[in-house]
Design an enzyme around this catalytic site. Structure first.
Site: not given
Length: 784
Positions: A53, A56-57, A134
Site C-alpha cells: 500500500h 502504491e502511494h 489513514e
C-alpha cells in the site's frame, strides 16, 4: 431502439509478457486504462505490513521525467478526468479515464511512474504520515472494524486476519532493511510479466493495440512470478461460521467455487421478489435487508458473506439460519435454466451501459458450464436437508425486455381508423388526466444514442421513501437505468440515467409505488466525518426549508426535465409521468443568498477527527462569473492538494473544485485531519486563498482550452452532461448553456481570474462552513 452494440473484446500477450485486454465500444465518450499488478498486501514480507500500500502511494509522487505537478494525477485532473489506485490482497490496480485526445499522454505518465519511481527518503517520511492518518481513521471507522471482527472466524494464520494498511510503526523507512525490502518488492513485481493492461474506448481494437505497444516497451521486462499460495481458510473440515454484530447477522461460507458461480448465487440470494428468502424474512419481521457478497477470492479460496439486517421481531439466529439453509436446499435442487438465461441478459445489459472506466475494470467471466457444476458441488457440500418451505424462484426482470407496444394513438381497443371521429365514455374520462406541461424535454443533447436522463423534483412531498423503493431501483439498475434520490430542504429529487428503452416502464412502476411506499429509516451506519458533511451539504445550502407541517401527495407539486430522448420515447415518458402523484406545476426555484455572510453549520459525526467543508458561492448567476470561477477551480485543484496534503500533511482527505448544489455554483474546499483543529484547518484554507493572486499571476498558461473542451456536449458522458444541464435549468440559464459556458471559459484572462479570486476572498457570494464542531471564535471569521 437499435440493436445493442456490445463491446468488441480482444485478449493478447505482447512480446515482453505484458497481458493486454482491449474493449472497443463506439458509444463511449472517453477512454480508460486499468493496469493490474499481480501483487498485493498479502505478498509483502511479514516483517513489513503495509509495504504494498505504501509503494502504491509513493508511485504518485513524481519522477524525474514527470515531476508531481506534471505527473499522472495532476495531468488527469487538469483534463477533467478521474484517476486513482487500489491495493487489494493479491493485486494492485492503477486506473484513469481521459478524453481520447490526451489518452496517450496519460498512458505515458502511467508507465513512467510504475517504472521509474524516485523513492526519495523525504518523500517517504511525508507519505508515511499520510498512511498513519489513514490508519487512525481506519481504526475509528465502524465499517472497517466490523470487517475486521467479521474475519476473526477464519484460521489465525490466514493473511486475511493480518494487518495490511500500514502505519508509522510498520513502515520504518529510516531502516536500510526496509528500504531494501521496498526496492526488492518493486523490482520483483513491477515488471511486464507481472502486469495486465486493460484499455477501453471508442477507438478500434487496432488503435487500442497501437496504444498498448509503446506502453509495454516503457516497462521493465521480466517474467511472470508465481505468488505464494495462502494457508487454509479454516482449520480442519469447518466450512463456515456465524458472526453477530449489533443488528447484523453474518453467515460466512468458505469454499472453492469460481467467482462467477458465486456471483450467480449472490444475484438470486439478494433478490427481493415474493417467494424468495428476503421476502420471507421481511414477512416474518425478522429481517429488513439481506446482502450476499464475495469478500475474497484467490487461488481456489473464496469467502462468501451473507449479511442479514435483523428486523423488529426477536427471532434467534438459529431460526433465521434454518430458513437460509432451507432456501439454499431449494435453490440447489431447482432447475437453473431460466435463471441462467436471465443472468446472461443481466450481464450483457451491464456491458451495454458501462462507462469507459467500468468497462476497462470489467473482469467477470461468463457463467460457464464448469462454474455451474462447481456451484452445484459447493451447495451439495453444505449440511442441507430437503426443503420444507414453498419457495419460488424470482421472476424475470420486466425491464429487461421490450415493453408491449401500445395501440395507435387516439384509438381504444376494438376501434379502427374509421371510428376516429367517434368519442367514447372512456375517451371523455381521459380528458381529465393530468397536464404534464411541467415536464419539459431539452434537445441540448443529441438523441441518436441509447441513453437518456430524466430529472423529477417535488416540493413538499413525503420523504423517507428511499428504502421502500430500493427493490425497484435494483431491478432498474439491472436493466441499465440508474435511479437515485436526493433531499434538499423541502425538495425531493429523483434522477434516472441510462438506457432510454426501459425508462418509461421504470417510471410507470415508480408512479405506482410512490403512492404506496411507506416511510422507513435510512441506513444509519456511520461514515467518516468528511462523507457525513458532504451528505449534509445540500440541505445546508437549501433556500427552501423543510416543511414542519404534515406533507402529502395531495398537496405536493412536481416538475421535471428530460434529456436525450428520441421523440417516440418522449411520448411514452409523458404517458407514464401523467400517473405520478402530486400536481405537475411550474415550480419557482429560489437560489440561496449568502451575500458576504460567513455562515457556520455544525453537523454531528461519530468520529472526533476535525472535518470541514467551505462552500463559496459565486456572487451572481451570470455565466461570466461561472466561467471565471470554474477556471479558478481548475487552476487551484492541484496546488491546494499539494500544499495541504503533501507539504503541510494536515490531512488525508483534502480536495477542492467547483460544485453545483441545486442550481448554485461555487468553490468547495474539503479537509479532514487527524491532528489539526477546525481552527487550524480554517487558517490553512484562508492562507491558501490569500496566496492565490500570486499563484495566478505566475501562471503563464491558464488552461482555458483544456477546461473548455470538457464542456463539449459531444465529448461529455451523458451522466455529466445531463447533470450540468439540470443545474443550468435550476439556475435559470438557457438550453444553450454548455456552448455559451465553453466560449466564455476560452476567453477568460488573468484579470478575470484575479477579479474572481478577490470575490472569493471578499466572500462576495458568501461563505458557508459545514463542520463537525462549533464555530471558531476568531473575529476575522464571523458566523451567523
Amino acid at each position: 431502439m437499435p440493436a445493442p452494440a456490445h463491446p468488441h473484446h480482444l485478449h493478447l500477450t505482447l512480446a515482453n509478457g505484458l497481458r493486454v485486454s482491449l474493449r472497443h465500444a463506439p458509444r463511449l465518450k472517453r477512454c480508460a486504462a486499468v493496469l493490474r499488478v499481480a501483487a498485493g498486501s498479502h505478498d509483502v514480507p511479514l516483517a513489513w505490513p503495509g509495504l504494498a500500500h505504501f509503494l502504491e502511494h509513493l508511485l504518485f509522487l513524481g519522477t524525474e521525467g514527470f515531476p508531481a505537478g506534471e505527473g499522472l494525477m495532476a495531468y488527469v485532473q487538469r483534463q477533467g478526468g478521474q484517476v486513482n489506485a487500489s491495493t487489494r490482497e493479491r493485486t494492485t490496480d492503477f486506473f484513469f479515464e481521459l478524453p481520447e485526445p490526451c489518452f496517450a499522454d496519460g498512458l505515458e505518465r502511467l508507465a513512467d511512474m510504475l517504472t521509474h519511481p524516485r523513492l526519495m527518503l523525504e518523500d517517504q517520511l511525508r507519505e508515511r504520515e499520510v498512511l498513519q492518518a489513514e490508519f487512525v481513521a481506519w481504526s475509528q471507522d465502524a465499517k472497517a472494524q466490523q470487517q475486521v471482527a467479521l474475519l476473526e472466524g477464519l484460521a489465525a494464520d490466514h493473511p486475511l486476519r493480518g494487518f495490511h494498511a500500514g502505519n508509522r510503526d510498520s513502515l520504518p523507512v529510516e531502516r536500510e532493511a526496509f528500504q531494501q525490502a521496498l526496492r526488492d518488492f518493486h523490482q520483483r513485481f513491477y515488471q511486464s510479466g507481472q502486469m495486465t493492461l486493460s484499455l477501453a474506448g471508442p477507438q478500434s481494437l487496432e488503435a487500442l493495440q497501437a496504444l498498448a505497444q509503446p506502453f509495454s516497451e516503457m516497462l521493465t521486462p521480466g517474467p511472470q512470478r508465481p505468488q505464494a499460495a495462502p494457508p487454509a481458510l479454516m482449520p480442519g473440515h469447518a466450512r463456515g461460521y456465524r458472526h453477530l454484530a449489533g443488528n447484523h447477522l453474518h453467515h460466512v461460507i468458505t469454499c472453492d467455487a469460481p467467482r462467477e458461480a458465486l456471483e450467480f448465487l449472490c444475484t438470486w440470494l439478494n433478490a427481493s421478489a415474493p417467494g424468495g428468502l428476503l421476502a420471507e424474512l421481511q414477512a416474518r419481521n425478522v429481517a429488513s435487508a439481506l446482502q450476499a457478497t464475495v469478500l475474497y477470492h484467490y487461488a481456489g479460496q473464496a469467502v462468501l458473506d451473507i449479511d442479514i439486517t435483523l428486523g423488529t421481531q426477536d427471532e434467534s439466529a438459529t431460526q433465521i439460519e434454518a430458513l437460509l439453509y432451507d432456501w439454499l436446499s431449494f435453490f440447489a435442487q431447482s432447475d437453473w435454466t431460466s435463471l441462467r438465461k436471465e443472468y446472461a441478459l443481466l450481464t450483457a445489459r451491464q456491458l451495454q451501459i458501462q462507462g469507459a472506466l467500468a468497462l476497462a475494470r470489467h473482469d467477470s467471466e461468463d457463467l460457464s458450464e464448469t462454474a455451474v457444476v462447481a456451484l452445484k458441488a459447493m451447495l451439495d457440500g453444505l449440511p442441507l436437508s430437503p426443503s420444507q418451505h414453498a419457495w419460488q424462484l424470482p421472476p424475470n426482470n420486466p425491464f429487461l425486455r421490450p415493453a408491449v407496444k401500445e395501440e395507435r394513438a387516439g384509438l381504444i381497443r376494438g376501434q379502427t381508423s374509421a371510428h376516429r371521429g367517434l368519442r367514447t365514455f372512456a375517451q371523455d374520462r381521459s380528458r381529465g388526466r393530468k397536464d404534464v406541461a411541467a415536464l419539459t424535454f431539452s434537445h441540448a443533447l443529441a438523441n441518436d444514442g441509447d441513453e437518456s436522463a430524466l430529472y423529477l423534483q417535488w416540493r413538499f412531498a413525503p420523504c423517507g421513501l428511499e428504502a421502500a423503493l430500493q427493490p425497484l431501483c435494483e431491478l432498474a439498475r439491472q436493466a441499465g437505468v440508474d435511479v437515485s434520490f436526493e433531499t434538499v430542504g423541502g425538495d425531493w429529487r429523483v434522477k434516472m440515467v441510462g438506457l432510454h428503452e426501459p425508462m418509461p416502464a421504470v417510471l410507470d412502476a415508480l408512479a405506482q409505488r410512490l403512492s404506496q411506499a411507506q416511510q422507513a429509516p435510512a441506513d444509519s451506519t456511520p461514515m467518516i466525518p468528511i462523507r457525513e458533511l458532504l451528505k449534509a451539504l445540500p440541505d445546508c445550502c437549501a433556500a427552501t426549508p423543510s416543511s414542519d407541517s404534515e406533507v402529502s401527495w395531495s398537496t405536493a407539486r412536481w416538475h421535471g426535465l428530460g434529456l436525450g430522448f428520441p421523440a417516440t420515447v418522449e411520448a411514452a415518458i409523458k404517458t407514464a409521468a401523467a400517473r405520478l402523484p402530486g400536481q405537475p406545476s411550474t415550480i419557482k426555484h429560489v437560489l440561496p443568498v449568502f451575500s458576504t455572510q460567513r455562515i457556520w453549520r455544525e453537523v454531528k459525526t461519530a468520529s472526533n477527527e476535525a472535518a470541514l467543508l467551505l462552500f463559496c458561492p459565486t456572487p451572481s448567476q451570470s455565466l461570466e462569473d461561472e466561467a471565471a470561477w470554474r477556471l479558478v477551480g481548475h487552476l487551484l485543484q492541484g496546488p491546494f492538494y499539494q500544499r495541504l496534503r503533501v507539504e503541510l500533511q494536515i490531512g488525508y482527505a483534502v480536495f477542492s473544485g467547483i460544485r453545483q448544489i441545486n442550481g448554485q455554483t461555487g468553490l468547495l474546499f474539503g479537509v479532514q485531519s487527524p491532528s489539526e483543529s477546525l481552527e487550524g484547518i480554517v487558517g490553512h484554507v484562508q492562507t491558501f486563498l490569500q496566496q492565490l493572486p500570486t499563484l495566478i499571476s505566475r501562471s503563464t498558461e491558464l488552461g482555458n482550452q483544456a477546461l473548455a473542451q470538457q464542456f463539449s456536449a459531444r465529448a461529455l458522458p451523458l451522466a455529466q452532461a445531463s447533470e450540468l444541464l439540470w443545474q443550468a435549468q435550476l439556475a435559470g440559464h438557457s438550453s444553450g448553456y454548455l456552448g455559451e459556458l465553453q466560449q466564455l471559459i476560452k476567453t477568460r484572462t488573468h484579470a478575470d481570474l484575479l477579479n474572481a479570486i478577490q470575490q472569493v476572498n471578499d466572500a462576495a457570494g458568501g461563505w458557508l462552513y459545514v463542520a463537525n464542531g462549533p464555530a471558531i471564535s476568531e473575529s476575522r471569521h464571523p458566523t451567523n
